[in-house]
Motif scaffolding. Sequence first.
Motif, PDB file in Angstrom:
ATOM      1  N   ALA A 105      -1.357   9.461   3.892  1.00 55.74           N
ATOM      2  CA  ALA A 105      -0.876   9.052   2.564  1.00 55.74           C
ATOM      3  C   ALA A 105      -1.496   9.923   1.480  1.00 55.74           C
ATOM      4  N   TYR A 106      -2.791  10.234   1.631  1.00 60.12           N
ATOM      5  CA  TYR A 106      -3.451  11.103   0.655  1.00 60.12           C
ATOM      6  C   TYR A 106      -2.820  12.493   0.644  1.00 60.12           C
ATOM      7  N   GLU A 107      -2.577  13.051   1.806  1.00 62.78           N
ATOM      8  CA  GLU A 107      -2.000  14.392   1.886  1.00 62.78           C
ATOM      9  C   GLU A 107      -0.650  14.451   1.179  1.00 62.78           C
ATOM     10  N   ARG A 108       0.159  13.421   1.347  1.00 59.02           N
ATOM     11  CA  ARG A 108       1.457  13.394   0.665  1.00 59.02           C
ATOM     12  C   ARG A 108       1.287  13.265  -0.841  1.00 59.02           C
ATOM     13  N   ALA A 109       0.425  12.338  -1.248  1.00 58.82           N
ATOM     14  CA  ALA A 109       0.237  12.088  -2.680  1.00 58.82           C
ATOM     15  C   ALA A 109      -0.359  13.304  -3.387  1.00 58.82           C
ATOM     16  N   ALA A 110      -1.261  14.003  -2.720  1.00 53.73           N
ATOM     17  CA  ALA A 110      -1.932  15.159  -3.336  1.00 53.73           C
ATOM     18  C   ALA A 110      -0.977  16.302  -3.612  1.00 53.73           C
ATOM     19  N   LYS A 111       0.160  16.323  -2.914  1.00 51.22           N
ATOM     20  CA  LYS A 111       1.142  17.402  -3.082  1.00 51.22           C
ATOM     21  C   LYS A 111       2.302  16.997  -3.987  1.00 51.22           C
ATOM     22  N   THR A 112       2.291  15.761  -4.464  1.00 47.24           N
ATOM     23  CA  THR A 112       3.406  15.238  -5.248  1.00 47.24           C
ATOM     24  C   THR A 112       3.134  15.364  -6.741  1.00 47.24           C
ATOM     25  N   ARG A 113       4.135  15.815  -7.487  1.00 47.94           N
ATOM     26  CA  ARG A 113       3.993  15.952  -8.932  1.00 47.94           C
ATOM     27  C   ARG A 113       3.990  14.568  -9.600  1.00 47.94           C
ATOM     28  N   LEU A 114       3.298  14.479 -10.725  1.00 42.61           N
ATOM     29  CA  LEU A 114       3.218  13.220 -11.456  1.00 42.61           C
ATOM     30  C   LEU A 114       4.611  12.714 -11.839  1.00 42.61           C
ATOM     31  N   MET A 115       5.496  13.624 -12.229  1.00 45.70           N
ATOM     32  CA  MET A 115       6.843  13.230 -12.652  1.00 45.70           C
ATOM     33  C   MET A 115       7.659  12.614 -11.513  1.00 45.70           C
ATOM     34  N   THR A 119     -11.534   8.758  -3.947  1.00 39.28           N
ATOM     35  CA  THR A 119     -10.987   7.948  -5.034  1.00 39.28           C
ATOM     36  C   THR A 119      -9.662   7.332  -4.615  1.00 39.28           C
ATOM     37  N   PHE A 120      -8.817   8.135  -3.976  1.00 35.46           N
ATOM     38  CA  PHE A 120      -7.531   7.640  -3.476  1.00 35.46           C
ATOM     39  C   PHE A 120      -7.742   6.540  -2.443  1.00 35.46           C
ATOM     40  N   ALA A 121      -8.697   6.744  -1.535  1.00 36.53           N
ATOM     41  CA  ALA A 121      -8.967   5.749  -0.488  1.00 36.53           C
ATOM     42  C   ALA A 121      -9.421   4.427  -1.091  1.00 36.53           C
ATOM     43  N   VAL A 122     -10.298   4.496  -2.087  1.00 35.37           N
ATOM     44  CA  VAL A 122     -10.773   3.276  -2.748  1.00 35.37           C
ATOM     45  C   VAL A 122      -9.620   2.580  -3.466  1.00 35.37           C
ATOM     46  N   HIS A 123      -8.751   3.357  -4.084  1.00 34.34           N
ATOM     47  CA  HIS A 123      -7.598   2.766  -4.761  1.00 34.34           C
ATOM     48  C   HIS A 123      -6.718   2.002  -3.776  1.00 34.34           C
ATOM     49  N   GLN A 124      -6.429   2.610  -2.637  1.00 37.12           N
ATOM     50  CA  GLN A 124      -5.568   1.969  -1.650  1.00 37.12           C
ATOM     51  C   GLN A 124      -6.229   0.725  -1.051  1.00 37.12           C
ATOM     52  N   TYR A 125      -7.521   0.814  -0.810  1.00 37.64           N
ATOM     53  CA  TYR A 125      -8.267  -0.346  -0.330  1.00 37.64           C
ATOM     54  C   TYR A 125      -8.175  -1.479  -1.359  1.00 37.64           C
ATOM     55  N   GLY A 126      -8.239  -1.110  -2.637  1.00 34.47           N
ATOM     56  CA  GLY A 126      -8.172  -2.084  -3.715  1.00 34.47           C
ATOM     57  C   GLY A 126      -6.814  -2.745  -3.846  1.00 34.47           C
ATOM     58  N   THR A 186       0.827  -1.213   0.000  1.00 32.09           N
ATOM     59  CA  THR A 186       0.000   0.000   0.000  1.00 32.09           C
ATOM     60  C   THR A 186       0.860   1.262   0.000  1.00 32.09           C
ATOM     61  N   GLU A 187       1.988   1.226   0.695  1.00 31.78           N
ATOM     62  CA  GLU A 187       2.886   2.381   0.672  1.00 31.78           C
ATOM     63  C   GLU A 187       3.477   2.581  -0.715  1.00 31.78           C
ATOM     64  N   GLN A 188       3.847   1.485  -1.365  1.00 30.32           N
ATOM     65  CA  GLN A 188       4.360   1.559  -2.730  1.00 30.32           C
ATOM     66  C   GLN A 188       3.300   2.134  -3.667  1.00 30.32           C
ATOM     67  N   ALA A 189       2.060   1.694  -3.491  1.00 27.93           N
ATOM     68  CA  ALA A 189       0.960   2.190  -4.324  1.00 27.93           C
ATOM     69  C   ALA A 189       0.708   3.668  -4.086  1.00 27.93           C
ATOM     70  N   ALA A 190       0.793   4.107  -2.843  1.00 27.02           N
ATOM     71  CA  ALA A 190       0.544   5.510  -2.518  1.00 27.02           C
ATOM     72  C   ALA A 190       1.586   6.426  -3.141  1.00 27.02           C
ATOM     73  N   GLU A 219      -6.261  -1.773  10.469  1.00 26.63           N
ATOM     74  CA  GLU A 219      -5.055  -1.063  10.905  1.00 26.63           C
ATOM     75  C   GLU A 219      -4.456  -0.231   9.772  1.00 26.63           C
ATOM     76  N   LEU A 220      -4.466  -0.764   8.574  1.00 28.07           N
ATOM     77  CA  LEU A 220      -3.894  -0.048   7.436  1.00 28.07           C
ATOM     78  C   LEU A 220      -4.698   1.205   7.079  1.00 28.07           C
ATOM     79  N   SER A 221      -5.988   1.186   7.367  1.00 33.09           N
ATOM     80  CA  SER A 221      -6.825   2.345   7.034  1.00 33.09           C
ATOM     81  C   SER A 221      -6.434   3.589   7.826  1.00 33.09           C
ATOM     82  N   GLU A 222      -5.740   3.399   8.952  1.00 31.52           N
ATOM     83  CA  GLU A 222      -5.303   4.534   9.756  1.00 31.52           C
ATOM     84  C   GLU A 222      -4.305   5.416   9.009  1.00 31.52           C
ATOM     85  N   ASP A 223      -3.634   4.862   8.020  1.00 30.19           N
ATOM     86  CA  ASP A 223      -2.602   5.594   7.288  1.00 30.19           C
ATOM     87  C   ASP A 223      -3.150   6.362   6.087  1.00 30.19           C
TER      88      ASP A 223
END
Length: 242
Positions: free
Chosen positions: A206-216, A165-172, A65-69, A198-202
């Motif tokens: 994880a969303y906050e970090r991903a939302a600020k990260t550039r696609l590149m 959408t991000f939460a559903v992706h990580q759950y998936g 899940t961390e790799q996916a995020a 337990e993983l849902s606590e993160d």
Amino acid sequence: MSTESLTMDDAVTKDRVAALARMLQFGDSMFPIGGFSFSSGLESAVQKGVVTDVSTLLAFTRTATEQAARGDGIAVIAAHRAAMVGDVKELICIDESVYARKLSDEARTMSVRMGKKFAEMGVHVLGAPLLHAWRDCILTGQGPGCYPVALAVNFAVQDLSEHHTFAVHQYGVAAPILGAALRLMKVSHLDTQKILYELSEDLDAAYERAAKTRLMDMSGYAPLMDILAAVHIKAHVRLFMN
């Protein structure tokens, strides 16, 4: 409180309930796009003794899940933003970026197979013009059609938030691994549900970090996962795709 305000509140509540129901529908790990047939490398991890019990299963799933995020999760957010403004060209660029970062053949197969099925399902169930356009992009080879982009387009046309959408992706990512664990090792439903909880606590962090990260800057450094994927491809007996 007036009758008019009660009616408006009821309407808002119904909208929220409908949105929740649809998020659950399209985010279900058993949604018929084939996700349940992939183990994300868990099969090799069990065979090679990397995952042997509940604690190592938790560590493996957390790594996935961390790799996916840090990878596809960033693309999900970027694609959702592009879909909200109907930017198909940007969706194609994001799609190609996702595909280029899949190191194993099975990871690419998994993403495009699920992405195409998700797009087709969206066209059939929702029928939104953007979903038709995205499905046509896949069919005409304009983009590979990776799952994160299909998920983002589907949720955007339903006006479901990028956070959800991000939460559903990580759950998936987590749910199919834990489902596979029930068939691959000595672990109970109680154990897998506790891990999932337990993983849902993160998720928020994880969303906050991903939302600020550039696609590149999208990446997912987890070399052991890639090694296990390579081992899995050469295996003679397999229960799951990787």
